[in-house]
Motif scaffolding. Structure first.
Motif, PDB file in Angstrom:
ATOM      1  N   GLY A 128     -18.676  19.408  26.992  1.00 54.86           N
ATOM      2  CA  GLY A 128     -18.550  20.625  26.530  1.00 54.86           C
ATOM      3  C   GLY A 128     -19.249  21.731  24.820  1.00 54.86           C
ATOM      4  N   TYR A 129     -19.447  23.595  25.517  1.00 55.20           N
ATOM      5  CA  TYR A 129     -20.609  23.215  24.159  1.00 55.20           C
ATOM      6  C   TYR A 129     -20.113  24.500  23.473  1.00 55.20           C
ATOM      7  N   VAL A 130     -20.095  24.582  22.349  1.00 59.36           N
ATOM      8  CA  VAL A 130     -19.620  25.562  21.558  1.00 59.36           C
ATOM      9  C   VAL A 130     -20.635  26.460  21.206  1.00 59.36           C
ATOM     10  N   TYR A 131     -20.812  27.417  22.583  1.00 53.91           N
ATOM     11  CA  TYR A 131     -22.422  28.237  21.669  1.00 53.91           C
ATOM     12  C   TYR A 131     -22.309  29.364  20.399  1.00 53.91           C
ATOM     13  N   ALA A 132     -20.898  29.905  19.902  1.00 50.28           N
ATOM     14  CA  ALA A 132     -20.582  29.977  18.839  1.00 50.28           C
ATOM     15  C   ALA A 132     -21.340  29.546  17.800  1.00 50.28           C
ATOM     16  N   ASP A 133     -21.199  27.873  17.546  1.00 47.44           N
ATOM     17  CA  ASP A 133     -21.180  27.395  16.832  1.00 47.44           C
ATOM     18  C   ASP A 133     -23.559  26.134  16.825  1.00 47.44           C
ATOM     19  N   ASN A 134     -23.404  26.406  18.840  1.00 45.86           N
ATOM     20  CA  ASN A 134     -24.348  25.504  18.482  1.00 45.86           C
ATOM     21  C   ASN A 134     -23.944  24.601  18.230  1.00 45.86           C
ATOM     22  N   ALA A 135     -22.933  24.050  19.039  1.00 44.40           N
ATOM     23  CA  ALA A 135     -22.830  22.452  18.491  1.00 44.40           C
ATOM     24  C   ALA A 135     -22.048  22.021  20.093  1.00 44.40           C
ATOM     25  N   ILE A 136     -22.430  20.827  19.863  1.00 39.58           N
ATOM     26  CA  ILE A 136     -21.702  19.742  21.673  1.00 39.58           C
ATOM     27  C   ILE A 136     -19.618  19.974  20.667  1.00 39.58           C
ATOM     28  N   ARG A 137     -19.502  19.601  21.291  1.00 41.80           N
ATOM     29  CA  ARG A 137     -17.632  19.915  21.161  1.00 41.80           C
ATOM     30  C   ARG A 137     -17.219  19.424  22.322  1.00 41.80           C
ATOM     31  N   PRO A 138     -15.959  18.550  22.803  1.00 41.42           N
ATOM     32  CA  PRO A 138     -15.686  17.439  21.303  1.00 41.42           C
ATOM     33  C   PRO A 138     -16.821  16.852  22.479  1.00 41.42           C
ATOM     34  N   GLU A 139     -17.352  15.605  21.636  1.00 36.14           N
ATOM     35  CA  GLU A 139     -18.237  14.672  21.567  1.00 36.14           C
ATOM     36  C   GLU A 139     -17.542  13.961  22.368  1.00 36.14           C
ATOM     37  N   GLU A 140     -17.710  14.121  23.237  1.00 40.06           N
ATOM     38  CA  GLU A 140     -17.376  12.932  24.339  1.00 40.06           C
ATOM     39  C   GLU A 140     -17.854  13.446  25.175  1.00 40.06           C
ATOM     40  N   LYS A 141     -17.926  12.065  26.890  1.00 41.66           N
ATOM     41  CA  LYS A 141     -18.269  12.670  27.422  1.00 41.66           C
ATOM     42  C   LYS A 141     -17.459  11.625  28.802  1.00 41.66           C
ATOM     43  N   THR A 142     -16.176  13.114  29.616  1.00 38.86           N
ATOM     44  CA  THR A 142     -14.278  12.107  30.183  1.00 38.86           C
ATOM     45  C   THR A 142     -15.466  11.282  31.156  1.00 38.86           C
ATOM     46  N   SER A 143     -14.665  10.604  32.547  1.00 40.79           N
ATOM     47  CA  SER A 143     -15.049  10.576  33.451  1.00 40.79           C
ATOM     48  C   SER A 143     -15.066  11.250  34.649  1.00 40.79           C
ATOM     49  N   TRP A 144     -14.116  12.258  34.219  1.00 37.35           N
ATOM     50  CA  TRP A 144     -14.321  14.321  34.950  1.00 37.35           C
ATOM     51  C   TRP A 144     -15.455  14.648  35.313  1.00 37.35           C
TER      52      TRP A 144
END
Length: 187
Positions: A128-144
């Motif tokens: 995911g990406y939190v556009y309000a903070d310009n941040a990748i969150r959570p910092e994970e790459k899930t299997s799905w």
């Protein structure tokens, strides 16, 4: 399951489930008799009925159109939750498949392009990406989130086996007159 004597039970269950989903009405409507937990703020509960072919034809298209502005962030992807400022890769790729199923391939291709910002340099997509903070969150790459980007381009690109699964043409069509009985045309 290869057991013809059970086919009528599975068909009946599919018909009952399809009617329950279809009778929930427009997105945000109240489910019949509390059959489903209220989850109208989640995008997956918005587009899954079209993705899984429980809603087909006009009913599926109406549902997708009704929730579009709540869940789609132009240029970024699909919100996971309508009241949170973040988009999710998996939900966006799933929406691409649902858009194809409701005959909106141009929107599907646009969503596929929009989510490109979540692709990491090593190939997989961030969750995911939190556009309000310009941040990748959570910092994970899930299997799905790694798997769903494989399915959407296959559907949009015309891969027959993937289209068969998500098109629903080999599934029971239910009973005549059911709003969920109109499978998408595979073009």
């Amino acid at each position: 399951m290869g057991e013809p004597r059970l086919a009528h039970k599975w068909t009946g269950a599919a018909v009952r489930l399809g009617r329950a989903v279809a009778s929930a009405g427009d997105f945000g409507g109240q489910p019949p008799s509390g059959v489903f937990a209220e989850k109208d703020r989640y995008s997956m509960d918005w587009h899954y009925p079209a993705l899984g072919t429980a809603l087909r034809g006009a009913a599926a298209l109406e549902r997708i159109d009704a929730g579009w502005d709540r869940f789609v962030v132009p240029g970024l992807g699909t919100r996971c939750v309508d009241d949170r400022p973040w988009v999710a890769g998996g939900e966006t790729f799933e929406l691409c498949i649902a858009l194809w199923a409701v005959r909106r391939p141009d929107r599907a291709r646009r969503a596929l392009t929009d989510v490109g910002h979540l692709r990491d340099l090593d190939g997989p997509y961030w969750t995911g990406y939190v556009y309000a903070d310009n941040a990748i969150r959570p910092e994970e790459k899930t299997s799905w989130t790694v798997g769903s980007p494989l399915l959407a381009p296959f559907v949009l690109g015309g891969e027959p086996a993937t289209r068969k699964v998500f098109g629903g043409e080999s599934l029971s069509a239910g009973l005549p007159g059911d709003s969920f009985s109109q499978a998408p045309q595979l073009t």
